[in-house]
Motif scaffolding. Structure first.
Motif, PDB file in Angstrom:
ATOM      1  N   ASN A 313      -5.225  -6.575   1.928  1.00 23.37           N
ATOM      2  CA  ASN A 313      -6.177  -6.213   2.970  1.00 23.37           C
ATOM      3  C   ASN A 313      -5.465  -6.035   4.299  1.00 23.37           C
ATOM      4  O   ASN A 313      -5.018  -4.951   4.650  1.00 23.37           O
ATOM      5  N   GLY A 314      -5.314  -7.124   5.059  1.00 19.20           N
ATOM      6  CA  GLY A 314      -4.828  -7.045   6.430  1.00 19.20           C
ATOM      7  C   GLY A 314      -3.420  -6.517   6.593  1.00 19.20           C
ATOM      8  O   GLY A 314      -3.075  -5.991   7.658  1.00 19.20           O
ATOM      9  N   SER A 315      -2.580  -6.626   5.567  1.00 16.30           N
ATOM     10  CA  SER A 315      -1.214  -6.111   5.665  1.00 16.30           C
ATOM     11  C   SER A 315      -1.179  -4.587   5.633  1.00 16.30           C
ATOM     12  O   SER A 315      -0.161  -3.987   5.978  1.00 16.30           O
ATOM     13  N   GLY A 316      -2.274  -3.962   5.194  1.00 10.65           N
ATOM     14  CA  GLY A 316      -2.338  -2.503   5.132  1.00 10.65           C
ATOM     15  C   GLY A 316      -1.842  -1.924   3.831  1.00 10.65           C
ATOM     16  O   GLY A 316      -2.009  -0.732   3.569  1.00 10.65           O
ATOM     17  N   TYR A 317      -1.234  -2.732   2.977  1.00 14.71           N
ATOM     18  CA  TYR A 317      -0.761  -2.232   1.694  1.00 14.71           C
ATOM     19  C   TYR A 317      -1.896  -2.201   0.679  1.00 14.71           C
ATOM     20  O   TYR A 317      -2.800  -3.048   0.698  1.00 14.71           O
ATOM     21  N   ARG A 318      -1.829  -1.223  -0.215  1.00 19.07           N
ATOM     22  CA  ARG A 318      -2.781  -1.120  -1.309  1.00 19.07           C
ATOM     23  C   ARG A 318      -1.994  -0.843  -2.590  1.00 19.07           C
ATOM     24  O   ARG A 318      -1.008  -0.112  -2.578  1.00 19.07           O
ATOM     25  N   LYS A 319      -2.446  -1.432  -3.704  1.00 17.88           N
ATOM     26  CA  LYS A 319      -1.765  -1.232  -4.977  1.00 17.88           C
ATOM     27  C   LYS A 319      -2.764  -0.776  -6.024  1.00 17.88           C
ATOM     28  O   LYS A 319      -3.871  -1.337  -6.122  1.00 17.88           O
ATOM     29  N   TYR A 320      -2.356   0.214  -6.802  1.00 18.31           N
ATOM     30  CA  TYR A 320      -3.209   0.777  -7.843  1.00 18.31           C
ATOM     31  C   TYR A 320      -2.426   0.752  -9.150  1.00 18.31           C
ATOM     32  O   TYR A 320      -1.267   1.171  -9.203  1.00 18.31           O
ATOM     33  N   THR A 414     -11.507   2.396  -2.266  1.00 14.27           N
ATOM     34  CA  THR A 414     -12.155   1.954  -3.495  1.00 14.27           C
ATOM     35  C   THR A 414     -11.095   1.609  -4.524  1.00 14.27           C
ATOM     36  O   THR A 414      -9.893   1.705  -4.271  1.00 14.27           O
ATOM     37  N   GLU A 415     -11.522   1.236  -5.724  1.00 10.38           N
ATOM     38  CA  GLU A 415     -10.574   0.876  -6.780  1.00 10.38           C
ATOM     39  C   GLU A 415      -9.793   2.081  -7.275  1.00 10.38           C
ATOM     40  O   GLU A 415      -8.731   1.928  -7.883  1.00 10.38           O
ATOM     41  N   THR A 416     -10.307   3.288  -7.028  1.00 10.62           N
ATOM     42  CA  THR A 416      -9.640   4.491  -7.547  1.00 10.62           C
ATOM     43  C   THR A 416      -9.316   5.520  -6.464  1.00 10.62           C
ATOM     44  O   THR A 416      -8.848   6.614  -6.795  1.00 10.62           O
ATOM     45  N   ALA A 417      -9.543   5.200  -5.200  1.00 13.83           N
ATOM     46  CA  ALA A 417      -9.291   6.187  -4.144  1.00 13.83           C
ATOM     47  C   ALA A 417      -8.978   5.508  -2.822  1.00 13.83           C
ATOM     48  O   ALA A 417      -9.443   4.397  -2.541  1.00 13.83           O
TER      49      ALA A 417
END
Length: 529
Positions: A313-320, A414-417
């Motif tokens: 969240n707050g770190s700005g990173y996202r992983k899929y 979202t979980e996919t976008a």
């Protein structure tokens, strides 16, 4: 001159007032040698050894013949060590001063003591100047060494006390960030071995404040470097380890740092790839910190579990993640605003692995030395994002400075976008970059839209791992080994060129970068085979 002054202003304006005050204070403050900080008498100076559960061994840093290897650069001092050696730059010399090699088992205890005596003599007469960061790390290593080996060396103990007293008088409030945390970890450890309540109060106050600020709401360290996150996490685990064995420890404080460790463990678990790698966003490199696997093992020894309630969240990173790939996206701001020294100009960059194999990677960090290599590795051109001709998203300059900063806004998550945009090109070209990621089971789709730069030729960059063989199959399609195909809509030109991937500090591997020229909009479809 005017341009440089304006750049400096755009950099300094983000500093905290405390940093500016302490910058002047420490510059004007008379410098003292170690002898000035040592106790008048060693009588009554008792060293209370600490106990550790987490044992580890360092290898390959030092040789019995006084040869040292740091940052993949070796220096043989032929028996007489120059503790102020600058031939390989300041960071190499700092590593020499850290004394991490005290934990090598192939170096005799007697020789390690001799080296500590020697550097102490340099510090006592001012032949080597005291500096807080190397003092802090050397103190931690010395305390662990003396405790583990059950040594009572009056000269080393006296020098250690003096260095901690210096540290207490020169805490890095002008820098803050991970430097101040390391200072506090060292001073808190020193307060226990020397029963110094003043040091304990000071360091505990700093640790409460800085861990609360520096550990973000998703458990990430606020300098946004996975490598520095690993470094600080180890320090937190190390503190829990020895402090939990001290008589009459502060239960509330131990509970506090344990909760921070659990948060940091979860962030590291989320950001780490299935093969154990971390993405090399911002200043990150191989061979500096303990690996994620080692840190998870340390935590298990201490019976500390990740905080499973957290998500990125707050770190700005996202992983899929899908059965065919793992993708980490950098959608965070430059941070922290007042200490962005380890930040790169890399907004909306991404790293892609397929079944544990790296495909699209970050170029990494190979040096902190000011120069063309450091400038390149921090630039937008070195990352998997969109570059306007000759422009960086943020004004990275010098070795560790950032002037004007791009600001990011996430509009879909979202979980996919993921859709996010930044305004880093607004000043020079009045342009904005929006990048839309769509994650399917075997396809990663990316749509780049640039507004306000209609006539400019833009570049989307894709840096491949050295093991990838990249071929342009037709004007719109690229083939990567037997792993993936990449197809483009809206491109003007595809071009393959070589780049140097940082394989640790001062080590490089030749790899392929794909540059895609386009105007206004580009659609990229990465299909995992």
């Amino acid at each position: 001159m005017v341009k440089k002054s304006l750049l400096l202003f755009r950099t300094v304006r983000h500093l905290k007032l405390k940093q500016i005050i302490y910058q002047f204070y420490y510059r004007l403050k008379p410098r003292k040698n170690l002898a000035s900080y040592k106790p008048n008498s060693v009588i009554g100076l008792t060293f209370n050894a600490l106990r550790f559960t987490t044992a580890y061994e360092i290898t390959g840093l030092a040789g019995a013949n006084c040869s040292f290897t740091f940052l993949n650069l070796k220096k043989d001092f032929a028996g007489t060590i120059n503790w102020d050696y600058q031939g390989y730059g300041k960071l190499w010399n700092y590593n020499l001063q850290y004394f991490n090699y005290l934990h090598q088992t192939d170096i005799t205890v007697e020789l390690k003591q001799q080296w500590l005596h020697d550097i102490g003599s340099w510090l006592n007469i001012g032949k080597l100047k005291l500096e807080p960061y190397p003092v802090a790390l050397r103190a931690i290593n010395t305390i662990r060494f003396l405790s583990t080996e059950k040594l009572s060396d009056p000269l080393i103990i006296e020098d250690l006390y003096g260095q901690l007293d210096y540290l207490n008088d020169n805490l890095e409030f002008h820098l803050l960030g991970n430097h101040l945390l390391e200072d506090a970890f060292a001073l808190f450890m020193g307060s226990s071995v020397f029963n110094n309540s003043t040091w304990a109060e000071t360091s505990k106050r700093i640790l409460y404040a800085e861990l609360n600020e520096q550990i973000l709401n998703d458990g990430g360290h606020f300098e946004l470097s996975p490598m520095y996150h690993q470094i600080i996490l180890f320090r937190v685990l190390e503190l829990i380890d020895w402090y939990s064995k001290v008589e009459d420890y502060d239960c509330d404080f131990l509970k506090f740092v344990t909760s921070k460790a659990a948060e940091m463990l979860k962030w590291l678990e989320l950001i780490t790839f299935s093969n154990g790698d971390i993405p090399h966003f911002n200043d990150s490199a191989e061979g500096i910190a303990f690996t994620s696997a080692e840190l998870f093992a340390f935590a298990r020894q201490l019976n500390i579990k990740p905080n499973e309630t957290l998500q990125l969240n707050g770190s700005g990173y996202r992983k899929y993640v899908s059965p065919k790939y793992e993708c980490v996206v950098d959608a965070g701001d430059v941070g922290p605003s007042y200490q962005p020294g380890h930040s790169h100009s890399d907004m909306l960059s991404f790293v892609l692995y397929s079944k544990g194999v790296p495909i699209i990677v970050d170029t990494g960090t190979s040096t902190y030395q000011i120069g063309t290599k450091r400038t390149y590795e921090r630039s937008t051109n070195a990352h998997n994002t969109v570059e306007l001709p000759g422009c960086n998203q943020s004004e990275v300059w010098g070795g560790f400075r950032v002037g004007r900063r791009a600001e990011i806004e996430i509009t879909k998550n979202t979980e996919t976008a993921l859709t996010a945009g930044h305004n880093g090109y607004r000043k020079k070209n009045v342009a904005n970059h929006e990048r839309n990621f769509i994650f399917a089971d075997d396809v990663v789709s990316i749509i780049d839209v640039i507004t306000g730069a209609d006539e400019l030729s833009l570049k989307a960059l894709f840096h491949f791992h050295p093991n990838c063989k990249v071929e342009i199959q037709n004007p719109n399609k690229v083939f990567v080994n037997n792993i993936a195909t990449i197809e483009f809509t809206g491109k003007n030109k595809l071009e393959l060129q070589e780049y140097e991937l940082a394989n640790g500090y001062n080590k490089y591997l030749t790899a392929t970068c794909l540059t895609v020229e386009f105007k206004k909009q580009l659609q990229t479809e990465i299909t995992l085979l």
